[in-house]
Design a protein around this motif. Structure first.
Motif, PDB file in Angstrom:
ATOM      1  N   LYS A 117     -21.088   5.917 -16.981  1.00 22.58           N
ATOM      2  CA  LYS A 117     -20.979   6.373 -18.358  1.00 22.58           C
ATOM      3  C   LYS A 117     -21.888   7.561 -18.678  1.00 22.58           C
ATOM      4  O   LYS A 117     -21.762   8.161 -19.737  1.00 22.58           O
ATOM      5  CB  LYS A 117     -21.318   5.229 -19.316  1.00 22.58           C
ATOM      6  N   ILE A 118     -22.795   7.898 -17.756  1.00 21.88           N
ATOM      7  CA  ILE A 118     -23.759   8.968 -18.003  1.00 21.88           C
ATOM      8  C   ILE A 118     -23.255  10.254 -17.365  1.00 21.88           C
ATOM      9  O   ILE A 118     -22.970  10.276 -16.164  1.00 21.88           O
ATOM     10  CB  ILE A 118     -25.133   8.597 -17.394  1.00 21.88           C
ATOM     11  N   PRO A 119     -23.144  11.325 -18.150  1.00 20.66           N
ATOM     12  CA  PRO A 119     -22.702  12.590 -17.555  1.00 20.66           C
ATOM     13  C   PRO A 119     -23.761  13.124 -16.581  1.00 20.66           C
ATOM     14  O   PRO A 119     -24.950  12.995 -16.838  1.00 20.66           O
ATOM     15  CB  PRO A 119     -22.522  13.523 -18.758  1.00 20.66           C
ATOM     16  N   PRO A 120     -23.329  13.698 -15.464  1.00 22.53           N
ATOM     17  CA  PRO A 120     -24.308  14.253 -14.513  1.00 22.53           C
ATOM     18  C   PRO A 120     -25.058  15.443 -15.122  1.00 22.53           C
ATOM     19  O   PRO A 120     -24.534  16.161 -15.959  1.00 22.53           O
ATOM     20  CB  PRO A 120     -23.452  14.689 -13.341  1.00 22.53           C
ATOM     21  N   THR A 121     -26.304  15.601 -14.719  1.00 27.50           N
ATOM     22  CA  THR A 121     -27.118  16.707 -15.208  1.00 27.50           C
ATOM     23  C   THR A 121     -27.615  17.533 -14.034  1.00 27.50           C
ATOM     24  O   THR A 121     -27.705  17.063 -12.913  1.00 27.50           O
ATOM     25  CB  THR A 121     -28.326  16.192 -16.008  1.00 27.50           C
ATOM     26  N   GLY A 122     -27.919  18.755 -14.315  1.00 35.94           N
ATOM     27  CA  GLY A 122     -28.515  19.619 -13.306  1.00 35.94           C
ATOM     28  C   GLY A 122     -27.574  20.054 -12.209  1.00 35.94           C
ATOM     29  O   GLY A 122     -28.012  20.447 -11.139  1.00 35.94           O
ATOM     30  N   LEU A 123     -26.291  19.996 -12.442  1.00 37.12           N
ATOM     31  CA  LEU A 123     -25.343  20.417 -11.408  1.00 37.12           C
ATOM     32  C   LEU A 123     -24.935  21.853 -11.612  1.00 37.12           C
ATOM     33  O   LEU A 123     -24.845  22.368 -12.647  1.00 37.12           O
ATOM     34  CB  LEU A 123     -24.106  19.519 -11.425  1.00 37.12           C
TER      35      LEU A 123
END
Length: 52
Positions: A46-52
């Motif tokens: 449910k958590i969107p990926p970060t730092g990509l």
């Protein structure tokens, strides 16, 4: 400027372990808890990926 706390996911089926780890980490991190691997995976999905 206040930095937003990083999030840590604690996964354990023992409430005593969760309480201990949460107590150690909560001042420095936003602590999320899952009581088993399946619930942890559902939370992560449910958590969107970060730092990509």
């Amino acid at each position: 400027m206040t930095r937003e706390k990083q999030t840590v996911l604690v996964v354990d089926d023992n409430p005593d372990n969760i309480a201990l780890i949460n107590g150690l980490l909560r001042q420095l991190y936003q602590v999320k808890v899952a009581i088993n691997g399946a619930k942890a995976i559902a939370m992560i999905a449910k958590i969107p990926p970060t730092g990509l």
